[in-house]
Motif scaffolding. Sequence first.
Motif, PDB file in Angstrom:
ATOM      1  N   GLU A  59       0.792  -1.275   0.043  1.00  0.00           N
ATOM      2  CA  GLU A  59      -0.070  -0.031  -0.048  1.00  0.00           C
ATOM      3  C   GLU A  59       0.991   1.281  -0.038  1.00  0.00           C
ATOM      4  O   GLU A  59       2.151   1.199   0.627  1.00  0.00           O
ATOM      5  N   ILE A  60       0.420   2.495  -0.537  1.00  0.00           N
ATOM      6  CA  ILE A  60       0.944   3.549  -0.468  1.00  0.00           C
ATOM      7  C   ILE A  60       1.171   4.141   1.005  1.00  0.00           C
ATOM      8  O   ILE A  60       0.413   3.678   1.550  1.00  0.00           O
ATOM      9  N   ASP A  61       2.193   4.718   1.188  1.00  0.00           N
ATOM     10  CA  ASP A  61       2.526   5.075   2.658  1.00  0.00           C
ATOM     11  C   ASP A  61       2.254   6.267   2.923  1.00  0.00           C
ATOM     12  O   ASP A  61       2.623   7.475   2.682  1.00  0.00           O
ATOM     13  N   PRO A  62       1.214   6.607   3.945  1.00  0.00           N
ATOM     14  CA  PRO A  62       0.747   7.683   4.472  1.00  0.00           C
ATOM     15  C   PRO A  62       1.502   8.153   5.762  1.00  0.00           C
ATOM     16  O   PRO A  62       1.246   9.282   6.174  1.00  0.00           O
ATOM     17  N   LEU A  63       2.195   7.505   6.161  1.00  0.00           N
ATOM     18  CA  LEU A  63       2.990   7.872   7.645  1.00  0.00           C
ATOM     19  C   LEU A  63       3.667   9.392   7.368  1.00  0.00           C
ATOM     20  O   LEU A  63       3.626   9.993   8.559  1.00  0.00           O
ATOM     21  N   PRO A  64       4.254   9.782   6.542  1.00  0.00           N
ATOM     22  CA  PRO A  64       4.865  11.121   6.576  1.00  0.00           C
ATOM     23  C   PRO A  64       3.729  12.219   6.616  1.00  0.00           C
ATOM     24  O   PRO A  64       4.076  13.175   7.397  1.00  0.00           O
ATOM     25  N   ALA A  65       2.641  12.108   6.125  1.00  0.00           N
ATOM     26  CA  ALA A  65       1.644  13.121   6.128  1.00  0.00           C
ATOM     27  C   ALA A  65       1.034  12.934   7.597  1.00  0.00           C
ATOM     28  O   ALA A  65       0.700  14.092   8.235  1.00  0.00           O
ATOM     29  N   MET A  66       0.747  11.923   8.192  1.00  0.00           N
ATOM     30  CA  MET A  66       0.213  11.683   9.561  1.00  0.00           C
ATOM     31  C   MET A  66       1.131  12.084  10.526  1.00  0.00           C
ATOM     32  O   MET A  66       0.740  12.973  11.263  1.00  0.00           O
ATOM     33  N   ALA A  67       2.402  12.041  10.147  1.00  0.00           N
ATOM     34  CA  ALA A  67       3.281  12.531  11.198  1.00  0.00           C
ATOM     35  C   ALA A  67       3.384  14.063  11.173  1.00  0.00           C
ATOM     36  O   ALA A  67       3.670  14.731  12.425  1.00  0.00           O
ATOM     37  N   ALA A  68       3.129  14.555  10.232  1.00  0.00           N
ATOM     38  CA  ALA A  68       3.127  15.978   9.790  1.00  0.00           C
ATOM     39  C   ALA A  68       2.032  16.543  10.335  1.00  0.00           C
ATOM     40  O   ALA A  68       1.828  17.996  10.573  1.00  0.00           O
ATOM     41  N   HIS A  69       0.901  16.070  10.696  1.00  0.00           N
ATOM     42  CA  HIS A  69      -0.452  16.555  10.785  1.00  0.00           C
ATOM     43  C   HIS A  69      -0.407  17.598  12.226  1.00  0.00           C
ATOM     44  O   HIS A  69       0.039  16.987  13.155  1.00  0.00           O
ATOM     45  N   LEU A 121      -7.127   1.810  -0.186  1.00  0.00           N
ATOM     46  CA  LEU A 121      -7.985   1.136  -1.064  1.00  0.00           C
ATOM     47  C   LEU A 121      -7.156   0.417  -2.200  1.00  0.00           C
ATOM     48  O   LEU A 121      -5.986   0.280  -2.048  1.00  0.00           O
ATOM     49  N   VAL A 122      -7.906  -0.430  -2.775  1.00  0.00           N
ATOM     50  CA  VAL A 122      -7.471  -1.466  -3.751  1.00  0.00           C
ATOM     51  C   VAL A 122      -7.396  -0.759  -5.067  1.00  0.00           C
ATOM     52  O   VAL A 122      -6.584  -0.645  -6.039  1.00  0.00           O
ATOM     53  N   ALA A 123      -8.567  -0.104  -5.568  1.00  0.00           N
ATOM     54  CA  ALA A 123      -8.811   0.686  -6.664  1.00  0.00           C
ATOM     55  C   ALA A 123      -9.914   1.726  -6.344  1.00  0.00           C
ATOM     56  O   ALA A 123     -10.801   1.818  -5.368  1.00  0.00           O
ATOM     57  N   ASP A 125     -12.185   5.051  -8.872  1.00  0.00           N
ATOM     58  CA  ASP A 125     -12.514   5.437 -10.097  1.00  0.00           C
ATOM     59  C   ASP A 125     -12.841   6.865 -10.195  1.00  0.00           C
ATOM     60  O   ASP A 125     -12.802   7.631  -9.074  1.00  0.00           O
ATOM     61  N   ALA A 126     -13.219   7.672 -11.398  1.00  0.00           N
ATOM     62  CA  ALA A 126     -13.203   9.044 -11.436  1.00  0.00           C
ATOM     63  C   ALA A 126     -14.390   9.539 -10.841  1.00  0.00           C
ATOM     64  O   ALA A 126     -14.640  10.653 -10.608  1.00  0.00           O
ATOM     65  N   ARG A 127     -15.489   8.807 -10.099  1.00  0.00           N
ATOM     66  CA  ARG A 127     -16.752   9.222  -9.499  1.00  0.00           C
ATOM     67  C   ARG A 127     -16.188   9.293  -8.177  1.00  0.00           C
ATOM     68  O   ARG A 127     -17.334   9.861  -7.415  1.00  0.00           O
ATOM     69  N   GLY A 128     -15.302   8.690  -7.622  1.00  0.00           N
ATOM     70  CA  GLY A 128     -15.036   8.793  -6.233  1.00  0.00           C
ATOM     71  C   GLY A 128     -15.524   7.510  -5.567  1.00  0.00           C
ATOM     72  O   GLY A 128     -15.404   7.522  -4.147  1.00  0.00           O
ATOM     73  N   PHE A 129     -15.638   6.539  -6.081  1.00  0.00           N
ATOM     74  CA  PHE A 129     -15.740   5.162  -5.521  1.00  0.00           C
ATOM     75  C   PHE A 129     -14.516   4.469  -5.288  1.00  0.00           C
ATOM     76  O   PHE A 129     -13.736   4.443  -6.372  1.00  0.00           O
ATOM     77  N   ARG A 130     -14.479   3.681  -4.310  1.00  0.00           N
ATOM     78  CA  ARG A 130     -13.301   2.808  -4.047  1.00  0.00           C
ATOM     79  C   ARG A 130     -13.690   1.395  -3.958  1.00  0.00           C
ATOM     80  O   ARG A 130     -14.733   0.966  -3.664  1.00  0.00           O
ATOM     81  N   LEU A 131     -12.571   0.550  -4.001  1.00  0.00           N
ATOM     82  CA  LEU A 131     -12.806  -0.918  -4.055  1.00  0.00           C
ATOM     83  C   LEU A 131     -11.717  -1.117  -2.758  1.00  0.00           C
ATOM     84  O   LEU A 131     -10.494  -0.672  -2.944  1.00  0.00           O
ATOM     85  N   GLY A 132     -12.219  -1.734  -1.702  1.00  0.00           N
ATOM     86  CA  GLY A 132     -11.205  -2.001  -0.747  1.00  0.00           C
ATOM     87  C   GLY A 132     -11.022  -3.506  -0.840  1.00  0.00           C
ATOM     88  O   GLY A 132     -11.055  -4.360  -1.809  1.00  0.00           O
ATOM     89  N   TYR A 133     -10.657  -4.437   0.125  1.00  0.00           N
ATOM     90  CA  TYR A 133     -10.441  -5.707   0.303  1.00  0.00           C
ATOM     91  C   TYR A 133     -11.606  -6.656   0.486  1.00  0.00           C
ATOM     92  O   TYR A 133     -11.409  -7.759   0.246  1.00  0.00           O
ATOM     93  N   GLY A 134     -12.682  -6.121   0.557  1.00  0.00           N
ATOM     94  CA  GLY A 134     -14.098  -6.681   0.562  1.00  0.00           C
ATOM     95  C   GLY A 134     -14.847  -6.877   1.978  1.00  0.00           C
ATOM     96  O   GLY A 134     -15.782  -7.599   1.994  1.00  0.00           O
ATOM     97  N   GLY A 135     -14.175  -6.391   3.244  1.00  0.00           N
ATOM     98  CA  GLY A 135     -14.805  -6.744   4.388  1.00  0.00           C
ATOM     99  C   GLY A 135     -15.850  -5.656   4.759  1.00  0.00           C
ATOM    100  O   GLY A 135     -16.643  -5.847   5.623  1.00  0.00           O
ATOM    101  N   GLY A 136     -15.927  -4.519   3.820  1.00  0.00           N
ATOM    102  CA  GLY A 136     -16.928  -3.574   4.223  1.00  0.00           C
ATOM    103  C   GLY A 136     -16.393  -2.667   5.432  1.00  0.00           C
ATOM    104  O   GLY A 136     -17.576  -1.869   5.712  1.00  0.00           O
TER     105      GLY A 136
END
Length: 188
Positions: A59-69, A121-123, A125-136
């Motif tokens: 997964e892409i790493d958000p930790l630098p942004a989290m630490a800077a918040h 997310l896994v995927a 689209d341009a409408r703003g919907f996401r696909l996760g791992y399937g657990g909801g």
Amino acid sequence: MTGTAPDPTEAKSRARQAALLARDLAHAAGQGAAADHLRAAIGSETGKILAGYMPMRNEIDPLPAMAAHQGPVCVPVIVGRGQPLRFREWTPDARMVRGTFGALVPAEGAWLEPDLLIVPLVAFDARGFRLGYGGGFYDRTLEILRARKPVVAIGFAFGAQELPEIPVEPVDQPLDGIVTERGVTWFR
């Protein structure tokens, strides 16, 4: 000849497989300016409670942004199948333990309710919907949070994870924006 509606579960499974392969390739290439774009997207939200996530696999790493918040930061904790996520306070030096599905979670800390969420997310689209791992988990959680107060959900992904269209079911919660190495796109 009668047609049948496509099975959204099967369509999501196919989309998930394609997106995971694209994410593997993008991860190998590096995330470029994605963390800088994420910091900019959340930078005006000083003082608000930010929920990030601990990156798993590729997964892409958000930790630098989290630490800077500039405000409280928390990460999701899975409390059980079919349950919404809870969020425990996180700092860069927090003692972490393995949680459900192997995700790292803080060993202790206050339970917080986020105002702003960085959503893995896994995927997408341009409408703003996401696909996760399937657990909801995020759909369930966002529905509950949005019923209580205004929250902003920002997907964080590699640009290669964008698909032409995510199969959508009534329970799927849209994102407010998406951040990739290419920049920030707001949907709402």
